[in-house]
Scaffold this motif. Structure first.
Motif, mmCIF file in Angstrom:
data_model
loop_
_atom_site.group_PDB
_atom_site.id
_atom_site.type_symbol
_atom_site.label_atom_id
_atom_site.label_comp_id
_atom_site.label_asym_id
_atom_site.label_seq_id
_atom_site.Cartn_x
_atom_site.Cartn_y
_atom_site.Cartn_z
ATOM 1 N N PHE A 47 0.834 -1.195 0.000
ATOM 2 C CA PHE A 47 0.000 0.000 0.000
ATOM 3 C C PHE A 47 0.873 1.251 0.000
ATOM 4 O O PHE A 47 1.844 1.344 0.775
ATOM 5 N N VAL A 48 0.503 2.206 -0.855
ATOM 6 C CA VAL A 48 1.185 3.506 -0.885
ATOM 7 C C VAL A 48 0.252 4.587 -0.356
ATOM 8 O O VAL A 48 0.618 5.374 0.520
ATOM 9 N N GLY A 49 -0.966 4.647 -0.911
ATOM 10 C CA GLY A 49 -1.891 5.670 -0.479
ATOM 11 C C GLY A 49 -3.291 5.445 -0.994
ATOM 12 O O GLY A 49 -3.528 4.617 -1.877
ATOM 13 N N TYR A 50 -4.212 6.190 -0.420
ATOM 14 C CA TYR A 50 -5.650 6.079 -0.721
ATOM 15 C C TYR A 50 -6.239 7.475 -0.856
ATOM 16 O O TYR A 50 -5.780 8.430 -0.198
ATOM 17 N N VAL A 51 -7.254 7.585 -1.700
ATOM 18 C CA VAL A 51 -7.974 8.850 -1.819
ATOM 19 C C VAL A 51 -9.464 8.559 -1.909
ATOM 20 O O VAL A 51 -9.877 7.587 -2.561
ATOM 21 N N ASP A 52 -10.272 9.389 -1.275
ATOM 22 C CA ASP A 52 -11.711 9.180 -1.318
ATOM 23 C C ASP A 52 -12.294 9.779 -2.592
ATOM 24 O O ASP A 52 -11.564 10.193 -3.496
ATOM 25 N N TYR A 53 -13.620 9.845 -2.655
ATOM 26 C CA TYR A 53 -14.322 10.173 -3.902
ATOM 27 C C TYR A 53 -13.951 11.536 -4.477
ATOM 28 O O TYR A 53 -13.870 11.688 -5.703
ATOM 29 N N ASP A 54 -13.754 12.532 -3.609
ATOM 30 C CA ASP A 54 -13.506 13.877 -4.124
ATOM 31 C C ASP A 54 -12.140 14.401 -3.740
ATOM 32 O O ASP A 54 -11.857 15.585 -3.945
ATOM 33 N N GLY A 55 -11.305 13.568 -3.185
ATOM 34 C CA GLY A 55 -9.935 13.952 -2.881
ATOM 35 C C GLY A 55 -9.738 14.628 -1.550
ATOM 36 O O GLY A 55 -8.623 15.052 -1.228
ATOM 37 N N ARG A 56 -10.791 14.740 -0.741
ATOM 38 C CA ARG A 56 -10.667 15.440 0.530
ATOM 39 C C ARG A 56 -9.975 14.599 1.585
ATOM 40 O O ARG A 56 -9.361 15.137 2.511
ATOM 41 N N ILE A 57 -10.078 13.288 1.473
ATOM 42 C CA ILE A 57 -9.497 12.403 2.474
ATOM 43 C C ILE A 57 -8.428 11.536 1.806
ATOM 44 O O ILE A 57 -8.689 10.896 0.779
ATOM 45 N N THR A 58 -7.251 11.555 2.381
ATOM 46 C CA THR A 58 -6.156 10.726 1.899
ATOM 47 C C THR A 58 -5.472 10.037 3.075
ATOM 48 O O THR A 58 -5.460 10.562 4.194
ATOM 49 N N TYR A 59 -4.921 8.875 2.790
ATOM 50 C CA TYR A 59 -4.108 8.147 3.754
ATOM 51 C C TYR A 59 -2.856 7.662 3.040
ATOM 52 O O TYR A 59 -2.889 7.371 1.847
ATOM 53 N N TYR A 60 -1.776 7.553 3.797
ATOM 54 C CA TYR A 60 -0.505 7.150 3.220
ATOM 55 C C TYR A 60 0.185 6.118 4.106
ATOM 56 O O TYR A 60 -0.018 6.076 5.324
ATOM 57 N N SER A 61 1.029 5.331 3.483
ATOM 58 C CA SER A 61 1.880 4.447 4.274
ATOM 59 C C SER A 61 2.936 5.281 4.983
ATOM 60 O O SER A 61 3.292 6.381 4.541
ATOM 61 N N ASP A 62 3.438 4.755 6.070
ATOM 62 C CA ASP A 62 4.461 5.478 6.824
ATOM 63 C C ASP A 62 5.713 5.716 5.989
ATOM 64 O O ASP A 62 6.415 6.709 6.158
ATOM 65 N N ILE A 70 -1.346 12.354 -2.901
ATOM 66 C CA ILE A 70 -2.328 11.881 -3.875
ATOM 67 C C ILE A 70 -3.357 12.976 -4.093
ATOM 68 O O ILE A 70 -3.823 13.617 -3.149
ATOM 69 N N SER A 71 -3.712 13.152 -5.344
ATOM 70 C CA SER A 71 -4.793 14.060 -5.691
ATOM 71 C C SER A 71 -5.586 13.443 -6.827
ATOM 72 O O SER A 71 -5.167 12.448 -7.427
ATOM 73 N N ARG A 72 -6.710 14.029 -7.098
ATOM 74 C CA ARG A 72 -7.521 13.565 -8.224
ATOM 75 C C ARG A 72 -8.240 14.747 -8.841
ATOM 76 O O ARG A 72 -8.603 15.701 -8.149
ATOM 77 N N ASP A 73 -8.435 14.643 -10.145
ATOM 78 C CA ASP A 73 -9.195 15.631 -10.898
ATOM 79 C C ASP A 73 -10.371 14.894 -11.506
ATOM 80 O O ASP A 73 -10.220 14.219 -12.541
ATOM 81 N N ASN A 74 -11.525 15.001 -10.880
ATOM 82 C CA ASN A 74 -12.684 14.245 -11.349
ATOM 83 C C ASN A 74 -13.174 14.723 -12.710
ATOM 84 O O ASN A 74 -13.797 13.954 -13.451
ATOM 85 N N ALA A 75 -12.898 15.965 -13.044
ATOM 86 C CA ALA A 75 -13.282 16.471 -14.360
ATOM 87 C C ALA A 75 -12.447 15.831 -15.467
ATOM 88 O O ALA A 75 -12.890 15.724 -16.611
ATOM 89 N N LYS A 76 -11.237 15.398 -15.114
ATOM 90 C CA LYS A 76 -10.344 14.773 -16.098
ATOM 91 C C LYS A 76 -10.271 13.260 -15.929
ATOM 92 O O LYS A 76 -9.482 12.599 -16.620
ATOM 93 N N ASN A 77 -11.045 12.721 -14.988
ATOM 94 C CA ASN A 77 -11.039 11.266 -14.745
ATOM 95 C C ASN A 77 -9.626 10.743 -14.482
ATOM 96 O O ASN A 77 -9.239 9.671 -14.983
ATOM 97 N N THR A 78 -8.884 11.497 -13.694
ATOM 98 C CA THR A 78 -7.490 11.142 -13.463
ATOM 99 C C THR A 78 -7.107 11.326 -11.990
ATOM 100 O O THR A 78 -7.515 12.301 -11.354
ATOM 101 N N MET A 79 -6.324 10.375 -11.502
ATOM 102 C CA MET A 79 -5.741 10.464 -10.170
ATOM 103 C C MET A 79 -4.233 10.623 -10.334
ATOM 104 O O MET A 79 -3.653 10.122 -11.306
ATOM 105 N N TYR A 80 -3.619 11.298 -9.381
ATOM 106 C CA TYR A 80 -2.183 11.561 -9.457
ATOM 107 C C TYR A 80 -1.468 11.098 -8.199
ATOM 108 O O TYR A 80 -2.057 11.057 -7.112
ATOM 109 N N LEU A 81 -0.202 10.781 -8.367
ATOM 110 C CA LEU A 81 0.673 10.509 -7.231
ATOM 111 C C LEU A 81 1.914 11.360 -7.417
ATOM 112 O O LEU A 81 2.748 11.087 -8.292
#
Length: 123
Positions: A47-62, A70-81
């Motif tokens: 596991f590296v990281g997690y993002v919720d539906y709109d990018g407001r909540i993220t979790y990461y490995s230590d 992690i971020s996401r652009d729902n308008a572009k259907n893309t997630m980023y690391l």
């Protein structure tokens, strides 16, 4: 048919930055929680990281906390690391996937895995 495809990997030096992308197609992108994992030879998928539906909540490995984001652009259907301050131990194939259910830190909880993108960090 839902598809996730990673891109942006490559060769980096210690301390460099890279940004990976995870492009989604075939469904309603903002309906899904997503994750990043990585796997190096002889090791389990980690596991590296997690993002919720709109990018407001993220979790990461230590191991990446404070260096990766992690971020996401729902308008572009893309997630980023975004990966900063890269270390040799970050060398791995990086995967994105959709959280189906269960423990967000476990690869078994995810589906729709992309083919992965290789990241190599040289000393």
């Amino acid at each position: 048919q839902v598809q996730l495809v990673e891109s942006g990997g490559g060769l980096a030096q210690v301390g460099d930055s890279l940004r990976l992308s995870c492009a989604f197609s075939g469904g309603r992108f903002d309906n899904y929680e997503l994750g990043w994992f990585r796997q190096s030879p002889g090791k389990e998928r980690e596991f590296v990281g997690y993002v919720d539906y709109d990018g407001r909540i993220t979790y990461y490995s230590d191991s990446v906390k404070g260096r990766f984001s992690i971020s996401r652009d729902n308008a572009k259907n893309t997630m980023y690391l975004q990966m900063n301050s890269l270390k040799p131990e970050d060398t791995a194939i990086y995967y994105c996937a959709r959280l189906r259910s269960g423990n967000i830190y476990s690869a078994r909880a995810y589906e729709w895995w992309g083919p992965g993108t290789q990241v190599t960090v040289s000393p």
